[in-house]
Design a protein around this motif. Structure first.
Motif, PDB file in Angstrom:
ATOM      1  N   ASP A 121       0.827  -1.205   0.000  1.00  0.00           N
ATOM      2  CA  ASP A 121       0.000   0.000   0.000  1.00  0.00           C
ATOM      3  C   ASP A 121       0.867   1.263   0.000  1.00  0.00           C
ATOM      4  O   ASP A 121       0.592   2.220  -0.735  1.00  0.00           O
ATOM      5  CB  ASP A 121      -0.931   0.007   1.216  1.00  0.00           C
ATOM      6  N   ILE A 122       1.910   1.259   0.832  1.00  0.00           N
ATOM      7  CA  ILE A 122       2.804   2.422   0.909  1.00  0.00           C
ATOM      8  C   ILE A 122       3.531   2.619  -0.412  1.00  0.00           C
ATOM      9  O   ILE A 122       3.633   3.740  -0.929  1.00  0.00           O
ATOM     10  CB  ILE A 122       3.803   2.250   2.066  1.00  0.00           C
ATOM     11  N   GLN A 181       2.566   1.712  -3.328  1.00  0.00           N
ATOM     12  CA  GLN A 181       1.613   2.160  -4.333  1.00  0.00           C
ATOM     13  C   GLN A 181       1.363   3.661  -4.212  1.00  0.00           C
ATOM     14  O   GLN A 181       1.352   4.390  -5.210  1.00  0.00           O
ATOM     15  CB  GLN A 181       0.294   1.397  -4.161  1.00  0.00           C
ATOM     16  N   LYS A 182       1.161   4.153  -2.988  1.00  0.00           N
ATOM     17  CA  LYS A 182       0.869   5.570  -2.778  1.00  0.00           C
ATOM     18  C   LYS A 182       2.070   6.449  -3.137  1.00  0.00           C
ATOM     19  O   LYS A 182       1.912   7.498  -3.761  1.00  0.00           O
ATOM     20  CB  LYS A 182       0.458   5.801  -1.323  1.00  0.00           C
ATOM     21  N   VAL A 183       3.270   6.013  -2.748  1.00  0.00           N
ATOM     22  CA  VAL A 183       4.475   6.781  -3.063  1.00  0.00           C
ATOM     23  C   VAL A 183       4.693   6.836  -4.568  1.00  0.00           C
ATOM     24  O   VAL A 183       5.009   7.884  -5.136  1.00  0.00           O
ATOM     25  CB  VAL A 183       5.705   6.160  -2.368  1.00  0.00           C
ATOM     26  N   ILE A 243       2.506   6.669  -6.998  1.00  0.00           N
ATOM     27  CA  ILE A 243       1.531   7.534  -7.658  1.00  0.00           C
ATOM     28  C   ILE A 243       1.847   9.007  -7.399  1.00  0.00           C
ATOM     29  O   ILE A 243       1.719   9.855  -8.278  1.00  0.00           O
ATOM     30  CB  ILE A 243       0.105   7.197  -7.178  1.00  0.00           C
ATOM     31  N   GLN A 244       2.299   9.348  -6.192  1.00  0.00           N
ATOM     32  CA  GLN A 244       2.521  10.739  -5.821  1.00  0.00           C
ATOM     33  C   GLN A 244       3.838  11.294  -6.361  1.00  0.00           C
ATOM     34  O   GLN A 244       3.961  12.497  -6.583  1.00  0.00           O
ATOM     35  CB  GLN A 244       2.493  10.873  -4.299  1.00  0.00           C
ATOM     36  N   MET A 298      -1.931  -0.812 -10.604  1.00  0.00           N
ATOM     37  CA  MET A 298      -2.171  -1.154  -9.211  1.00  0.00           C
ATOM     38  C   MET A 298      -2.189  -2.675  -9.041  1.00  0.00           C
ATOM     39  O   MET A 298      -2.844  -3.386  -9.809  1.00  0.00           O
ATOM     40  CB  MET A 298      -3.518  -0.584  -8.743  1.00  0.00           C
ATOM     41  N   ASP A 343     -13.971   4.633   2.958  1.00  0.00           N
ATOM     42  CA  ASP A 343     -12.779   4.609   2.113  1.00  0.00           C
ATOM     43  C   ASP A 343     -13.090   3.938   0.776  1.00  0.00           C
ATOM     44  O   ASP A 343     -12.668   4.408  -0.289  1.00  0.00           O
ATOM     45  CB  ASP A 343     -11.644   3.870   2.823  1.00  0.00           C
ATOM     46  N   ASN A 348     -13.348   6.018  -2.963  1.00  0.00           N
ATOM     47  CA  ASN A 348     -12.400   5.689  -4.021  1.00  0.00           C
ATOM     48  C   ASN A 348     -13.091   5.311  -5.325  1.00  0.00           C
ATOM     49  O   ASN A 348     -12.427   4.919  -6.290  1.00  0.00           O
ATOM     50  CB  ASN A 348     -11.477   4.549  -3.565  1.00  0.00           C
TER      51      ASN A 348
END
Length: 223
Positions: A42-43, A45-47, A49-50, A59, A208, A212
């Motif tokens: 999850d981390i 994936q978020k990093v 994308i950002q 994903m 959540d 989304n």
């Protein structure tokens, strides 16, 4: 009173359950280990994308995303063009910059639950989507079958259709890749699901999920 035979059966079942649990922990890891693996994905994936603005969002999904690392399992991906969004009605177009985003509108009027027709509100620059369109009167609808075929034709040539996905192999690892269209809004036809979630999942998880939105995959109804 409970007989001695019944007591022995209960002890045997308890022993079997404990043995199965220990075996599962050795095979897939303890619940703590699985949770850590899930959080790491999850981390990451978020990093990812950002850090950069990607044309396509990729994903991980399926068992790998949930923290399981089984040799027999394939890896499941979802990917979608980042500059395309599906909307349920025209009023939702106000939330987007139509100069940079291609909007796709749903037409659920003659579709069974869980399915919808989708057509372009503006011209797409995505080759796979553009060449999968069928003109109906003055609108360009996206054909599920043509879209899947187009995705396969644009791949390395070693991928095959598998339902709404394309399947292939990297070295010895098999994978399924679902090419989707993203929608930032929860489907109106699924609003009753939110009301049914009283005790599970927890309210913040439900929020959540709903916040989304959802994704559309290219598979049509049999009719």
């Amino acid at each position: 009173m409970e007989s001695s035979g019944t007591t022995q059966i209960k002890k045997a079942i308890q022993h079997i359950s404990e043995t199965v649990f220990v075996g599962l922990c050795r095979k897939v890891g303890t619940s703590q280990v699985v949770a850590i693996k899930r959080d790491v994905v999850d981390i990451w994936q978020k990093v990812k994308i950002q850090v950069k603005s990607y044309d396509y969002i990729v994903m991980l999904s399926g068992s790998y995303r949930e923290g399981f690392r089984l040799k027999e399992s394939d890896i499941d991906y979802m990917c979608w063009p980042n500059n395309h969004r599906v909307i349920w009605d025209l009023s939702q177009s106000q939330y987007y910059n139509t100069q940079t985003q291609t909007l796709i509108l749903c037409d659920c009027s003659d579709s069974p639950p869980g399915f919808t027709l989708v057509y372009l509100l503006s011209r797409s620059m995505d080759r796979g989507i553009l060449e999968a369109c069928i003109r109906v009167k003055n609108s360009y609808y996206i054909s599920s079958s043509k879209y899947r075929q187009k995705i396969c034709s644009l791949s390395s040539g070693k991928e095959t259709e598998h339902g709404p996905c394309v399947s292939g192999t990297i070295e010895t690892m098999e994978y399924d890749e679902a090419h989707c269209l993203a929608c930032d809004f929860w489907p109106p036809s699924a609003s009753s699901w939110i009301e049914r979630c009283h005790s599970w999942p927890q309210p913040h998880i439900v929020d959540d999920i709903v916040n989304n939105g959802c994704h559309f995959v290219a598979i049509g109804h049999k009719l």
